[in-house]
Design a protein around this motif. Structure first.
Motif, PDB file in Angstrom:
ATOM      1  N   PRO A 130      36.618  39.918  39.759  1.00  0.00           N
ATOM      2  CA  PRO A 130      37.015  38.944  38.731  1.00  0.00           C
ATOM      3  C   PRO A 130      38.147  39.396  37.819  1.00  0.00           C
ATOM      4  N   ALA A 131      39.078  40.202  38.306  1.00  0.00           N
ATOM      5  CA  ALA A 131      40.170  40.680  37.453  1.00  0.00           C
ATOM      6  C   ALA A 131      40.932  39.554  36.757  1.00  0.00           C
ATOM      7  N   PRO A 132      41.272  38.443  37.451  1.00  0.00           N
ATOM      8  CA  PRO A 132      41.999  37.382  36.733  1.00  0.00           C
ATOM      9  C   PRO A 132      41.222  36.824  35.544  1.00  0.00           C
ATOM     10  N   SER A 216      38.940  35.283  50.849  1.00  0.00           N
ATOM     11  CA  SER A 216      38.544  36.588  51.373  1.00  0.00           C
ATOM     12  C   SER A 216      39.433  37.696  50.828  1.00  0.00           C
ATOM     13  N   ILE A 217      40.741  37.427  50.727  1.00  0.00           N
ATOM     14  CA  ILE A 217      41.660  38.413  50.160  1.00  0.00           C
ATOM     15  C   ILE A 217      41.343  38.633  48.679  1.00  0.00           C
ATOM     16  N   ALA A 218      41.033  37.554  47.967  1.00  0.00           N
ATOM     17  CA  ALA A 218      40.812  37.629  46.525  1.00  0.00           C
ATOM     18  C   ALA A 218      39.568  38.420  46.163  1.00  0.00           C
ATOM     19  N   VAL A 222      34.193  43.076  47.533  1.00  0.00           N
ATOM     20  CA  VAL A 222      33.259  42.837  46.430  1.00  0.00           C
ATOM     21  C   VAL A 222      32.021  42.115  46.958  1.00  0.00           C
ATOM     22  N   ASP A 223      30.869  42.624  46.622  1.00  0.00           N
ATOM     23  CA  ASP A 223      29.619  42.093  47.161  1.00  0.00           C
ATOM     24  C   ASP A 223      29.077  40.977  46.272  1.00  0.00           C
ATOM     25  N   ASP A 228      27.102  32.830  43.979  1.00  0.00           N
ATOM     26  CA  ASP A 228      27.307  33.403  42.657  1.00  0.00           C
ATOM     27  C   ASP A 228      28.100  32.396  41.830  1.00  0.00           C
ATOM     28  N   PRO A 229      27.656  32.098  40.598  1.00  0.00           N
ATOM     29  CA  PRO A 229      28.344  31.064  39.803  1.00  0.00           C
ATOM     30  C   PRO A 229      29.807  31.355  39.525  1.00  0.00           C
ATOM     31  N   THR A 230      30.209  32.632  39.524  1.00  0.00           N
ATOM     32  CA  THR A 230      31.620  32.925  39.296  1.00  0.00           C
ATOM     33  C   THR A 230      32.452  32.686  40.551  1.00  0.00           C
ATOM     34  N   ILE A 231      31.812  32.601  41.690  1.00  0.00           N
ATOM     35  CA  ILE A 231      32.488  32.247  42.932  1.00  0.00           C
ATOM     36  C   ILE A 231      32.460  30.736  43.134  1.00  0.00           C
TER      37      ILE A 231
END
Length: 313
Positions: A130-132, A216-218, A222-223, A228-231
């Protein structure tokens, strides 16, 4: 709704006069986005900027908000005040920049009558989700909220996903955004939508395979599961949404999840408005000022944002 008086001029851009959806689709087809991230970034810049290079031709200025750099777009005569509108650009978290998205941001600033800040967030694979969100969107949003004049968060495509995760995170911090608007938001990875495969042959700007490749690149290794709500903010607690305007095209891969976002948000008690544009493909707003439907979309969303920000001033 009538279009606004769009002051954006880009003489070195890809078009020199009014165009139709077919004209834009032809240009998109002439510059296929293929290759590794560096090639994708170059191709996308060429697609969006035409012969232009470097900084935008007119309305943007380098700025920093919350320790994050970006471009600031002001309406004519709007010098001085700190921005209350943050636009998070799209590009699958792999490509795109304030330079590729400057025209809709500048046009939105003119339409809403507010300065619009577009931050530079870190791209994948150099920086993974979640860097952005953590390094750019949330620091910028918190800084705007500290000004006490309200906050509007706007985003397109992946930037729509970033907008949703940002405003939901802010609500959990008990400092909610005033209003938000999303164009063609990427809102679900769990398979709830019925248009990802069905509309892939029809969407001139996007297809499910390329969309999934960028995802997939983004995320890289990361597992994080798809639910997941952030996805997939579509499965988050949508009662936390601020008043939200959603624009999506009828031929889009992401049509289904935009509809579900509106339905689920409304069912949860949020004020969510949805506009589905006939014949429109992914992110048609990027083709302002030449595509009249792009101007009309920006006018609708900006009117909603302006209405809510007016009460927060």
């Amino acid at each position: 709704m009538k279009t606004f008086d769009n002051p954006v001029r880009d003489p070195d851009g890809p078009f020199d006069g009014p165009v139709t959806f077919d004209d834009v689709a032809e240009r998109i087809a002439s510059i296929p986005l293929d290759g590794q991230p560096p090639e994708l970034r170059d191709l996308y810049a060429r697609l969006m900027r035409g012969d232009a290079a470097g900084a935008p031709a007119g309305m943007g200025e380098e700025a920093e908000v919350g320790g994050v750099s970006g471009l600031l777009f002001r309406p004519e005569g709007g010098a001085g005040e700190a921005p209350r509108v943050v636009w998070l650009h799209g590009g699958g978290y792999v490509f795109g920049s304030p330079e590729t998205h400057w025209r809709p941001a500048a046009a939105f600033a003119a339409a809403v009558g507010e300065a619009v800040f577009m931050p530079r967030y870190p791209l994948a694979p150099e920086a993974l989700w979640p860097a952005p969100l953590q390094q750019s969107a949330l620091p910028v949003a918190r800084a705007v909220l500290e000004g006490g004049r309200g906050l509007a968060v706007v985003g397109d495509s992946a930037g729509g996903h970033l907008t949703l995760t940002t405003v939901l995170a802010l609500a959990r911090e008990d400092r909610p955004a005033t209003v938000a608007a999303v164009f063609s938001p990427n809102a679900d990875r769990t398979g709830l939508s019925d248009t990802r495969e069905a509309n892939s042959p029809r969407d001139a700007m996007n297809n499910d395979e390329d969309d999934r490749r960028c995802a997939s690149i983004a995320t890289g290794p990361v597992d994080l599961p798809d639910d997941d709500p952030t996805i997939s903010p579509l499965v988050d607690d949508l009662s936390l949404l601020p008043p939200l305007w959603v624009e999506v095209g009828e031929t889009e891969v992401l049509l289904g999840e935009a509809r579900l976002l509106a339905e689920r948000g409304q069912a949860a008690g949020a004020d969510v408005r949805l506009h589905v544009e006939p014949d429109a493909f992914h992110m048609w707003q990027l083709w302002t000022p030449w595509l009249k439907e792009a101007d009309a979309s920006l006018a609708r969303a900006s009117a909603f944002v302006r209405e809510h920000l007016g009460g927060a001033a």
